[in-house]
Design a protein around this motif. Structure first.
Motif, PDB file in Angstrom:
ATOM      1  N   ASN A   1       0.842  -1.198   0.000  1.00 15.93           N
ATOM      2  CA  ASN A   1       0.000   0.000   0.000  1.00 15.93           C
ATOM      3  C   ASN A   1       0.880   1.252   0.000  1.00 15.93           C
ATOM      4  O   ASN A   1       0.472   2.298   0.494  1.00 15.93           O
ATOM      5  N   LEU A   2       2.082   1.121  -0.531  1.00 11.55           N
ATOM      6  CA  LEU A   2       3.040   2.217  -0.478  1.00 11.55           C
ATOM      7  C   LEU A   2       2.493   3.484  -1.136  1.00 11.55           C
ATOM      8  O   LEU A   2       2.548   4.565  -0.552  1.00 11.55           O
ATOM      9  N   GLU A   3       1.961   3.357  -2.332  1.00  6.81           N
ATOM     10  CA  GLU A   3       1.452   4.543  -3.032  1.00  6.81           C
ATOM     11  C   GLU A   3       0.322   5.206  -2.246  1.00  6.81           C
ATOM     12  O   GLU A   3       0.294   6.430  -2.094  1.00  6.81           O
ATOM     13  N   LYS A   4      -0.609   4.416  -1.738  1.00  5.25           N
ATOM     14  CA  LYS A   4      -1.735   4.967  -0.983  1.00  5.25           C
ATOM     15  C   LYS A   4      -1.249   5.785   0.209  1.00  5.25           C
ATOM     16  O   LYS A   4      -1.660   6.926   0.394  1.00  5.25           O
ATOM     17  N   PHE A   5      -0.355   5.202   1.013  1.00  2.00           N
ATOM     18  CA  PHE A   5       0.111   5.897   2.204  1.00  2.00           C
ATOM     19  C   PHE A   5       1.017   7.084   1.859  1.00  2.00           C
ATOM     20  O   PHE A   5       1.007   8.088   2.562  1.00  2.00           O
ATOM     21  N   ARG A   6       1.760   6.973   0.774  1.00  2.00           N
ATOM     22  CA  ARG A   6       2.615   8.093   0.327  1.00  2.00           C
ATOM     23  C   ARG A   6       1.732   9.277  -0.052  1.00  2.00           C
ATOM     24  O   ARG A   6       1.968  10.416   0.381  1.00  2.00           O
ATOM     25  N   VAL A   7       0.700   9.018  -0.844  1.00  2.00           N
ATOM     26  CA  VAL A   7      -0.219  10.075  -1.277  1.00  2.00           C
ATOM     27  C   VAL A   7      -0.983  10.644  -0.084  1.00  2.00           C
ATOM     28  O   VAL A   7      -1.138  11.867   0.035  1.00  2.00           O
ATOM     29  N   ASP A   8      -1.440   9.766   0.816  1.00  2.28           N
ATOM     30  CA  ASP A   8      -2.146  10.220   2.015  1.00  2.28           C
ATOM     31  C   ASP A   8      -1.291  11.179   2.834  1.00  2.28           C
ATOM     32  O   ASP A   8      -1.806  12.099   3.467  1.00  2.28           O
ATOM     33  N   LYS A   9       0.019  10.949   2.839  1.00  2.64           N
ATOM     34  CA  LYS A   9       0.941  11.791   3.604  1.00  2.64           C
ATOM     35  C   LYS A   9       1.342  13.055   2.818  1.00  2.64           C
ATOM     36  O   LYS A   9       2.042  13.912   3.331  1.00  2.64           O
ATOM     37  N   GLY A  10       0.885  13.165   1.572  1.00  2.00           N
ATOM     38  CA  GLY A  10       1.170  14.342   0.764  1.00  2.00           C
ATOM     39  C   GLY A  10       2.564  14.363   0.169  1.00  2.00           C
ATOM     40  O   GLY A  10       3.095  15.436  -0.119  1.00  2.00           O
TER      41      GLY A  10
ATOM     42  N   SER B   1       8.225   2.084   5.651  1.00  2.00           N
ATOM     43  CA  SER B   1       7.091   2.071   6.581  1.00  2.00           C
ATOM     44  C   SER B   1       7.265   3.119   7.665  1.00  2.00           C
ATOM     45  O   SER B   1       6.331   3.859   7.995  1.00  2.00           O
ATOM     46  N   THR B   2       8.458   3.200   8.221  1.00  2.00           N
ATOM     47  CA  THR B   2       8.752   4.179   9.265  1.00  2.00           C
ATOM     48  C   THR B   2       8.611   5.599   8.738  1.00  2.00           C
ATOM     49  O   THR B   2       8.048   6.465   9.406  1.00  2.00           O
ATOM     50  N   ALA B   3       9.098   5.849   7.530  1.00  4.34           N
ATOM     51  CA  ALA B   3       9.009   7.185   6.928  1.00  4.34           C
ATOM     52  C   ALA B   3       7.558   7.608   6.725  1.00  4.34           C
ATOM     53  O   ALA B   3       7.244   8.800   6.765  1.00  4.34           O
ATOM     54  N   LEU B   4       6.682   6.636   6.532  1.00  4.72           N
ATOM     55  CA  LEU B   4       5.263   6.930   6.329  1.00  4.72           C
ATOM     56  C   LEU B   4       4.463   6.856   7.631  1.00  4.72           C
ATOM     57  O   LEU B   4       3.239   6.984   7.619  1.00  4.72           O
TER      58      LEU B   4
END
Length: 69
Positions: free
Chosen positions: A10-19, A55-58
């Motif tokens: 779910n990397l893209e989803k969480f990356r986008v969610d975090k802006g 994961s930690t970065a997100l």
């Protein structure tokens, strides 16, 4: 017996969610934009160390970002 287990994320989803853009995330963890893209589209399975770093970065748990099915 053949193992058909595959890694999903779910990397893209969480990356986008975090802006964050792919470039932002790449710079944050010290990898290339291409590597982020390859992981997001499933063409590259990251090492355990890199997956944990991402994961930690997100601000997410490893199991929220990466899973097997």
């Amino acid at each position: 017996m053949k193992n058909n287990l595959s890694c999903k994320n779910n990397l893209e989803k969480f990356r986008v969610d975090k802006g964050l853009s792919q470039k932002d995330l790449a710079n944050l963890v010290g990898i290339s934009v291409e590597t982020v893209s390859l992981i997001e589209n499933g063409s590259l399975i990251p090492t355990l160390r890199l997956a944990t770093t991402l994961s930690t970065a997100l601000d997410k748990k490893f199991g929220e970002v990466f899973f097997f099915c």
